[in-house]
Design a protein around this motif. Structure first.
Motif, PDB file in Angstrom:
ATOM      1  N   GLY A  13     -25.500  24.477 -71.528  1.00 20.74           N
ATOM      2  CA  GLY A  13     -26.622  25.021 -72.286  1.00 20.74           C
ATOM      3  C   GLY A  13     -26.747  26.532 -72.171  1.00 20.74           C
ATOM      4  O   GLY A  13     -27.478  27.156 -72.951  1.00 20.74           O
ATOM      5  N   ASN A  14     -26.042  27.158 -71.225  1.00 21.38           N
ATOM      6  CA  ASN A  14     -26.152  28.608 -71.053  1.00 21.38           C
ATOM      7  C   ASN A  14     -25.583  29.373 -72.247  1.00 21.38           C
ATOM      8  O   ASN A  14     -26.213  30.307 -72.757  1.00 21.38           O
ATOM      9  CB  ASN A  14     -25.460  29.052 -69.765  1.00 21.38           C
ATOM     10  N   THR A  15     -24.407  28.990 -72.703  1.00 24.70           N
ATOM     11  CA  THR A  15     -23.799  29.687 -73.841  1.00 24.70           C
ATOM     12  C   THR A  15     -24.558  29.350 -75.121  1.00 24.70           C
ATOM     13  O   THR A  15     -24.676  30.190 -76.015  1.00 24.70           O
ATOM     14  CB  THR A  15     -22.304  29.361 -73.939  1.00 24.70           C
ATOM     15  N   GLU A  16     -25.110  28.159 -75.205  1.00 29.61           N
ATOM     16  CA  GLU A  16     -25.951  27.814 -76.355  1.00 29.61           C
ATOM     17  C   GLU A  16     -27.183  28.723 -76.401  1.00 29.61           C
ATOM     18  O   GLU A  16     -27.559  29.208 -77.475  1.00 29.61           O
ATOM     19  CB  GLU A  16     -26.387  26.358 -76.268  1.00 29.61           C
ATOM     20  N   ALA A  17     -27.797  28.979 -75.249  1.00 34.11           N
ATOM     21  CA  ALA A  17     -28.942  29.891 -75.197  1.00 34.11           C
ATOM     22  C   ALA A  17     -28.521  31.294 -75.637  1.00 34.11           C
ATOM     23  O   ALA A  17     -29.256  31.973 -76.363  1.00 34.11           O
ATOM     24  CB  ALA A  17     -29.533  29.922 -73.791  1.00 34.11           C
ATOM     25  N   MET A  18     -27.334  31.704 -75.224  1.00 31.83           N
ATOM     26  CA  MET A  18     -26.824  33.016 -75.615  1.00 31.83           C
ATOM     27  C   MET A  18     -26.660  33.100 -77.133  1.00 31.83           C
ATOM     28  O   MET A  18     -27.019  34.101 -77.752  1.00 31.83           O
ATOM     29  CB  MET A  18     -25.503  33.309 -74.892  1.00 31.83           C
ATOM     30  N   ALA A  19     -26.126  32.037 -77.732  1.00 28.03           N
ATOM     31  CA  ALA A  19     -25.977  32.002 -79.193  1.00 28.03           C
ATOM     32  C   ALA A  19     -27.335  32.138 -79.868  1.00 28.03           C
ATOM     33  O   ALA A  19     -27.468  32.809 -80.899  1.00 28.03           O
ATOM     34  CB  ALA A  19     -25.291  30.701 -79.618  1.00 28.03           C
ATOM     35  N   GLY A  20     -28.352  31.526 -79.287  1.00 27.04           N
ATOM     36  CA  GLY A  20     -29.704  31.635 -79.829  1.00 27.04           C
ATOM     37  C   GLY A  20     -30.217  33.057 -79.811  1.00 27.04           C
ATOM     38  O   GLY A  20     -30.901  33.486 -80.752  1.00 27.04           O
ATOM     39  N   PHE A  21     -29.888  33.822 -78.787  1.00 25.77           N
ATOM     40  CA  PHE A  21     -30.307  35.225 -78.723  1.00 25.77           C
ATOM     41  C   PHE A  21     -29.565  36.071 -79.756  1.00 25.77           C
ATOM     42  O   PHE A  21     -30.148  36.980 -80.364  1.00 25.77           O
ATOM     43  CB  PHE A  21     -30.118  35.796 -77.324  1.00 25.77           C
ATOM     44  N   VAL A  22     -28.283  35.794 -79.976  1.00 31.70           N
ATOM     45  CA  VAL A  22     -27.542  36.506 -81.027  1.00 31.70           C
ATOM     46  C   VAL A  22     -28.191  36.221 -82.380  1.00 31.70           C
ATOM     47  O   VAL A  22     -28.429  37.127 -83.176  1.00 31.70           O
ATOM     48  CB  VAL A  22     -26.049  36.108 -81.040  1.00 31.70           C
ATOM     49  N   LYS A  23     -28.513  34.955 -82.616  1.00 33.21           N
ATOM     50  CA  LYS A  23     -29.165  34.568 -83.870  1.00 33.21           C
ATOM     51  C   LYS A  23     -30.505  35.278 -84.022  1.00 33.21           C
ATOM     52  O   LYS A  23     -30.833  35.781 -85.104  1.00 33.21           O
ATOM     53  CB  LYS A  23     -29.363  33.054 -83.913  1.00 33.21           C
ATOM     54  N   ALA A  24     -31.286  35.341 -82.947  1.00 32.39           N
ATOM     55  CA  ALA A  24     -32.596  36.001 -83.001  1.00 32.39           C
ATOM     56  C   ALA A  24     -32.446  37.485 -83.343  1.00 32.39           C
ATOM     57  O   ALA A  24     -33.226  38.025 -84.137  1.00 32.39           O
ATOM     58  CB  ALA A  24     -33.327  35.825 -81.678  1.00 32.39           C
ATOM     59  N   GLY A  25     -31.458  38.138 -82.765  1.00 31.35           N
ATOM     60  CA  GLY A  25     -31.233  39.555 -83.064  1.00 31.35           C
ATOM     61  C   GLY A  25     -30.854  39.777 -84.511  1.00 31.35           C
ATOM     62  O   GLY A  25     -31.333  40.712 -85.158  1.00 31.35           O
ATOM     63  N   ALA A  26     -30.000  38.916 -85.031  1.00 32.62           N
ATOM     64  CA  ALA A  26     -29.608  39.025 -86.443  1.00 32.62           C
ATOM     65  C   ALA A  26     -30.806  38.771 -87.348  1.00 32.62           C
ATOM     66  O   ALA A  26     -31.002  39.463 -88.350  1.00 32.62           O
ATOM     67  CB  ALA A  26     -28.479  38.049 -86.757  1.00 32.62           C
ATOM     68  N   ALA A  27     -31.626  37.789 -86.982  1.00 32.17           N
ATOM     69  CA  ALA A  27     -32.811  37.469 -87.781  1.00 32.17           C
ATOM     70  C   ALA A  27     -33.795  38.633 -87.783  1.00 32.17           C
ATOM     71  O   ALA A  27     -34.391  38.954 -88.826  1.00 32.17           O
ATOM     72  CB  ALA A  27     -33.476  36.199 -87.258  1.00 32.17           C
ATOM     73  N   GLN A  28     -33.953  39.302 -86.632  1.00 29.26           N
ATOM     74  CA  GLN A  28     -34.830  40.470 -86.563  1.00 29.26           C
ATOM     75  C   GLN A  28     -34.339  41.582 -87.489  1.00 29.26           C
ATOM     76  O   GLN A  28     -35.134  42.368 -87.991  1.00 29.26           O
ATOM     77  CB  GLN A  28     -34.912  41.006 -85.131  1.00 29.26           C
ATOM     78  N   ALA A  29     -33.038  41.625 -87.715  1.00 26.23           N
ATOM     79  CA  ALA A  29     -32.451  42.644 -88.594  1.00 26.23           C
ATOM     80  C   ALA A  29     -32.407  42.184 -90.045  1.00 26.23           C
ATOM     81  O   ALA A  29     -31.908  42.902 -90.904  1.00 26.23           O
ATOM     82  CB  ALA A  29     -31.049  43.009 -88.106  1.00 26.23           C
ATOM     83  N   GLY A  30     -32.901  40.988 -90.314  1.00 26.04           N
ATOM     84  CA  GLY A  30     -33.012  40.534 -91.693  1.00 26.04           C
ATOM     85  C   GLY A  30     -31.932  39.594 -92.194  1.00 26.04           C
ATOM     86  O   GLY A  30     -31.842  39.331 -93.387  1.00 26.04           O
ATOM     87  N   THR A  31     -31.099  39.067 -91.304  1.00 27.64           N
ATOM     88  CA  THR A  31     -30.026  38.158 -91.702  1.00 27.64           C
ATOM     89  C   THR A  31     -30.202  36.809 -91.003  1.00 27.64           C
ATOM     90  O   THR A  31     -30.522  36.767 -89.825  1.00 27.64           O
ATOM     91  CB  THR A  31     -28.649  38.740 -91.323  1.00 27.64           C
ATOM     92  N   GLU A  32     -29.955  35.734 -91.717  1.00 25.13           N
ATOM     93  CA  GLU A  32     -30.006  34.396 -91.120  1.00 25.13           C
ATOM     94  C   GLU A  32     -28.575  33.904 -90.943  1.00 25.13           C
ATOM     95  O   GLU A  32     -27.946  33.430 -91.894  1.00 25.13           O
ATOM     96  CB  GLU A  32     -30.796  33.440 -92.007  1.00 25.13           C
ATOM     97  N   PRO A  33     -28.024  34.016 -89.713  1.00 27.97           N
ATOM     98  CA  PRO A  33     -26.639  33.595 -89.498  1.00 27.97           C
ATOM     99  C   PRO A  33     -26.482  32.080 -89.532  1.00 27.97           C
ATOM    100  O   PRO A  33     -27.436  31.337 -89.301  1.00 27.97           O
ATOM    101  CB  PRO A  33     -26.310  34.135 -88.109  1.00 27.97           C
ATOM    102  N   ASP A  34     -25.281  31.648 -89.842  1.00 27.27           N
ATOM    103  CA  ASP A  34     -24.934  30.233 -89.786  1.00 27.27           C
ATOM    104  C   ASP A  34     -24.401  29.933 -88.389  1.00 27.27           C
ATOM    105  O   ASP A  34     -23.582  30.686 -87.852  1.00 27.27           O
ATOM    106  CB  ASP A  34     -23.872  29.894 -90.830  1.00 27.27           C
ATOM    107  N   ILE A  35     -24.850  28.819 -87.809  1.00 23.41           N
ATOM    108  CA  ILE A  35     -24.450  28.427 -86.461  1.00 23.41           C
ATOM    109  C   ILE A  35     -23.480  27.251 -86.551  1.00 23.41           C
ATOM    110  O   ILE A  35     -23.728  26.301 -87.297  1.00 23.41           O
ATOM    111  CB  ILE A  35     -25.676  28.002 -85.626  1.00 23.41           C
ATOM    112  N   PHE A  36     -22.396  27.350 -85.774  1.00 22.63           N
ATOM    113  CA  PHE A  36     -21.378  26.300 -85.752  1.00 22.63           C
ATOM    114  C   PHE A  36     -20.985  25.972 -84.323  1.00 22.63           C
ATOM    115  O   PHE A  36     -21.024  26.838 -83.453  1.00 22.63           O
ATOM    116  CB  PHE A  36     -20.109  26.748 -86.484  1.00 22.63           C
ATOM    117  N   THR A  37     -20.547  24.750 -84.116  1.00 27.42           N
ATOM    118  CA  THR A  37     -19.853  24.368 -82.899  1.00 27.42           C
ATOM    119  C   THR A  37     -18.379  24.221 -83.295  1.00 27.42           C
ATOM    120  O   THR A  37     -18.059  24.197 -84.493  1.00 27.42           O
ATOM    121  CB  THR A  37     -20.407  23.047 -82.328  1.00 27.42           C
TER     122      THR A  37
END
Length: 142
Positions: A13-37
């Motif tokens: 779950g640690n790397t999953e949490a990290m992916a969530g922070f990357v997504k949050a940063g992109a969202a703050q900048a106005g982009t909604e990234p696609d998440i994949f496994t």
């Protein structure tokens, strides 16, 4: 704004949490990234994105996870030349050698690393969280 993919594997779950922070940063900048496994990201998808953030923890002897992530990543490698990417992951022991090796391989593949790699010892702390959000913002502005 860029079309961004975040592709990660997480065992604890640690790397999953990290992916969530990357997504949050992109969202703050106005982009909604696609998440994949790894199971859902096919090599053909790499062509659809301006930037890709890859996340994988250190496994075994400081290596990428071999069963799911590595086969997917090896299939994508041929598409990385000129592709803007970022790398992140967690570890429990060692020095971060897996990330140095992964970064070197991506550079040999011709990928363009757009920001510093982010690693976290186990759970991402506040410093890693801030760096990951900044990573997302950089990717969004490509």
């Amino acid at each position: 704004m860029s079309k961004i993919a975040i592709v990660y594997w997480s065992g604890t779950g640690n790397t999953e949490a990290m992916a969530g922070f990357v997504k949050a940063g992109a969202a703050q900048a106005g982009t909604e990234p696609d998440i994949f496994t790894p199971e859902t990201f096919r090599s053909e998808l790499a062509e659809e994105y301006e930037a890709i953030a890859f996340g994988c923890p250190a496994m075994g002897d400081e290596e990428l996870e071999e069963t799911e992530f590595l086969p997917m990543f090896e299939a994508v490698e041929e598409k990385l030349s000129g592709k803007k990417i970022a790398l992140f992951g967690s570890y429990d022991w060692g020095t971060g050698e897996w990330m140095d090796n992964w970064k070197s391989q991506c550079e040999k593949d011709g990928a363009v690393l757009v920001c510093s790699c982010v690693i976290a010892n186990n759970e991402p702390d506040e410093e890693a969280e801030a760096a990951l959000k900044a990573m997302g913002e950089v990717l969004a502005k490509i």
